[in-house]
Enzyme design. Structure first.
Site, short mmCIF file in Angstrom:
data_model
loop_
_atom_site.label_atom_id
_atom_site.label_comp_id
_atom_site.label_asym_id
_atom_site.label_seq_id
_atom_site.Cartn_x
_atom_site.Cartn_y
_atom_site.Cartn_z
N ASP A 88 0.82 -1.22 0.00
CA ASP A 88 0.00 0.00 0.00
C ASP A 88 0.85 1.27 0.00
O ASP A 88 0.68 2.14 -0.86
CB ASP A 88 -0.93 0.02 1.21
CG ASP A 88 -2.11 -0.93 1.05
OD1 ASP A 88 -1.97 -1.93 0.32
OD2 ASP A 88 -3.16 -0.68 1.65
N ARG A 105 0.31 5.35 17.46
CA ARG A 105 -0.03 6.33 16.42
C ARG A 105 0.29 7.77 16.79
O ARG A 105 0.77 8.53 15.95
CB ARG A 105 -1.50 6.18 16.01
CG ARG A 105 -1.86 4.84 15.37
CD ARG A 105 -0.73 4.24 14.58
NE ARG A 105 -1.11 3.06 13.82
CZ ARG A 105 -0.28 2.09 13.52
NH1 ARG A 105 0.97 2.12 13.96
NH2 ARG A 105 -0.68 1.05 12.78
N ASP A 127 -6.97 4.01 12.35
CA ASP A 127 -5.68 4.68 12.27
C ASP A 127 -5.75 6.03 11.55
O ASP A 127 -5.03 6.96 11.89
CB ASP A 127 -4.66 3.78 11.57
CG ASP A 127 -4.06 2.75 12.52
OD1 ASP A 127 -4.24 2.91 13.74
OD2 ASP A 127 -3.43 1.79 12.05
N SER A 159 -3.58 -9.44 7.79
CA SER A 159 -2.60 -8.37 7.91
C SER A 159 -2.11 -8.30 9.34
O SER A 159 -2.78 -8.76 10.26
CB SER A 159 -3.22 -7.03 7.50
OG SER A 159 -4.25 -6.67 8.39
#
Length: 422
Positions: A15, A95, A124, A180
C-alpha cells in the site's frame, strides 16, 4: 520553483509503496518517506533502499523505541487502560508518537503536507489526523484511500500489484498470508482475511504459524518461572533485581511472556468509525506489566483514589483508542493518574505458567496493608473495634429499610385496590 514536499508514513508494504509513487505523480511533489522504529525488528530491513528506489527524495528511519516505552507505554499503563475489557491498546498508543515525529520532520523539511496509507474504514486514519490536528493544525493531511480517484484506480490488490510491476516498485505481495499484521514494542495485531470470520479459531493448530511473539499455552514449558518486578511511582524500574530502562523492561517481558504463552487476546471490538471488527493480539510483556502494576497498586493506593482512577479507565482507554492522545482532556486525566501513582512503589512477584500470570507475592515500603489491623486474631494496635461495625451497618441499612417499607406499602395498597374491584 521548488516542488511541494509531502512527508509519507511509509512501511515498505504494498500500500504505502504504491502510495509513494502515486503521490509523487499526482501532486508532482517531493516525497519524504518516514518510518518509525517502534520495535518492528526485521520488518525494517532494506526499507531505505526500497523507498529511494520507489521515488522518495529522502528517507527517515528513526529509532523511537525509548521514547515509545517511556513517554507513551508507561504513562498509559499507569492509568490501567484496557479498551473494552480486553485490548491493551498496542496499535492505538503508537499512532500519536508517529504523528508527532511526522510533524517534526515536516517542520524541519518545510513540508506542507503529510500522508498516510490508513484505510478509510479503520481507526488509524483518525488517530494520525487527530494527532496532527492537535500538534500542527496548519499542516495538510492527504489520505489517498479517502480520495475517489485513488480508489477507482486501485479497487483491489491485483491492481496495486500490477501498478507496482509496471513502475518497477520493489515490493513482495502474495496471498500466502491471508491476514494483515502490525507490530511494535508493545504487541502484534492481526486482522482481516480469514480473521474476518469471527467463528474462525485463531488458537487452532493450523494457526500456530501466525504468531510471532508467543508460543501457544499448550506448547509452553511445563515448569513455572518466577519473576520479580520492582516499581517506583507506578513505573517498573527493575526485573529480578536488575535495573532496566522502560525499553529494556518491555523487551525482557516480551521474551519471558512469549516463552510462557502469555498475552494472546482474540476479540471483536467497536471501531471509532462505527463498525465492529475482529482482531487477534499478542501482548506478552504488556500483559505481565499490566497485571503486576495492578497488584502493587492493591497495597499502595488509597481506596478512594483507586476508585476515582478506576472510574476513569473507560474514558481514558476510549480517548487513546479513538486518537485523542494530544487532547486537553487526556492530558488532564494524565495529571490525575500521575498524582495517583506517587506512592505506587514496591515489588511484585508473579509466576508465569502456560499462558497464566499468577500472583506470588507483593511488598512495599509504603504499603497500606497492616496485618495487625486486618488479622482475625486480637488486634494489638486496637485501631479497630469490631463493635463499631454495628452502628456502621445500621446507618448503611437505613435507606434500604426505608425503601423496602415504602415498596411494601405501595404493593399492599395496589393489592387492596385490585381486590375491591373483583
Amino acid at each position: 520553483m521548488a516542488k511541494e514536499k509531502i512527508v509519507l508514513a511509509y512501511s515498505g508494504g504494498l500500500d504505502t509503496s504504491v502510495i509513494l509513487k502515486w503521490l509523487k505523480e499526482t501532486y508532482d511533489a517531493e516525497i519524504i518517506a518516514f518510518t518509525a522504529d517502534i520495535g518492528q525488528k526485521e520488518e525494517l530491513d532494506g526499507l531505505e533502499e526500497k523507498a529511494l528506489a520507489t521515488g522518495a527524495s529522502k528517507v527517515y528511519i528513526d529509532d523511537l523505541r525509548d521514547e515509545f516505552a517511556q513517554d507513551f507505554i508507561y504513562p498509559m499503563f499507569q492509568s490501567g487502560a484496557l479498551y473494552e475489557g480486553q485490548y491493551l491498546l498496542g496499535t492505538s498508543i503508537a499512532r500519536p508518537l508517529i504523528a508527532k515525529r511526522m510533524v517534526d520532520i515536516a517542520r524541519a523539511e518545510g513540508a506542507t503536507a503529510i500522508a498516510h496509507g490508513a484505510t478509510g474504514k479503520g481507526n488509524d486514519q483518525v488517530r494520525f489526523e487527530l494527532g496532527v490536528a492537535g500538534l500542527a493544525p496548519d499542516i495538510q493531511v492527504i489520505a489517498p484511500w479517502r480520495i475517489e480517484e485513488f480508489r477507482n484506480q486501485f479497487p483491489g490488490r491485483a491492481e496495486m500489484i500490477a501498478y507496482a510491476e509496471e513502475h518497477g516498485i520493489p515490493v513482495t505481495a502474495s496471498a500466502a498470508k491471508s491476514y494483515s499484521m502490525d507490530r511494535n514494542l508493545l504487541h502484534i495485531s492481526y486482522e482481516s482475511g480469514v480473521l474476518e470470520d469471527p467463528w474462525f479459531d485463531a488458537s487452532a493448530d493450523e494457526s500456530k504459524d501466525m504468531y510471532l511473539l508467543s508460543v501457544s499455552p499448550e506448547d509452553a514449558p511445563d515448569e513455572a518461572e518466577y519473576l520479580e518486578l520492582e516499581f517506583e511511582q507506578g513505573n517498573c524500574v527493575a526485573l529480578n533485581g536488575e535495573t532496566l530502562s522502560p525499553l529494556q523492561v518491555m523487551e525482557k517481558l516480551n521474551e519471558l511472556g512469549g516463552k510462557h504463552g502469555i498475552g494472546r487476546v482474540d476479540m471483536v471490538e467497536n471501531r471509532f468509525v462505527g463498525m465492529k471488527s475482529r482482531g487477534v493480539y499478542e501482548t506478552p510483556g504488556g500483559s505481565i506489566l499490566f497485571t503486576a502494576h495492578r497488584k502493587i497498586e492493591s497495597i499502595t493506593m488509597d481506596r478512594e483514589v483507586m476508585n476515582l482512577r478506576d472510574s476513569l479507565i473507560t474514558r481514558y482507554s476510549t480517548l487513546v483508542y479513538n486518537g485523542f492522545w494530544f487532547a486537553p482532556e487526556r492530558e488532564a486525566l494524565q495529571a490525575l493518574v500521575t498524582e495517583s501513582q506517587k506512592n505506587v512503589t514496591g515489588t511484585v512477584r508473579v509466576k508465569l505458567y502456560k499462558g497464566n500470570i499468577i500472583g506470588a507475592g507483593v511488598k512495599s515500603p509504603v504499603s497500606l496493608y497492616n496485618p495487625d489491623i486486618a488479622t482475625m486474631e486480637a488486634d494489638p494496635t486496637q485501631a479497630y473495634d469490631q463493635g463499631d461495625a454495628t452502628g456502621f451497618i445500621r446507618l448503611n441499612a437505613l435507606r434500604l429499610k426505608v425503601a423496602t417499607g415504602v415498596n411494601q406499602n405501595a404493593n399492599s395498597e395496589a393489592e387492596g385496590q385490585l381486590a375491591s374491584k373483583r
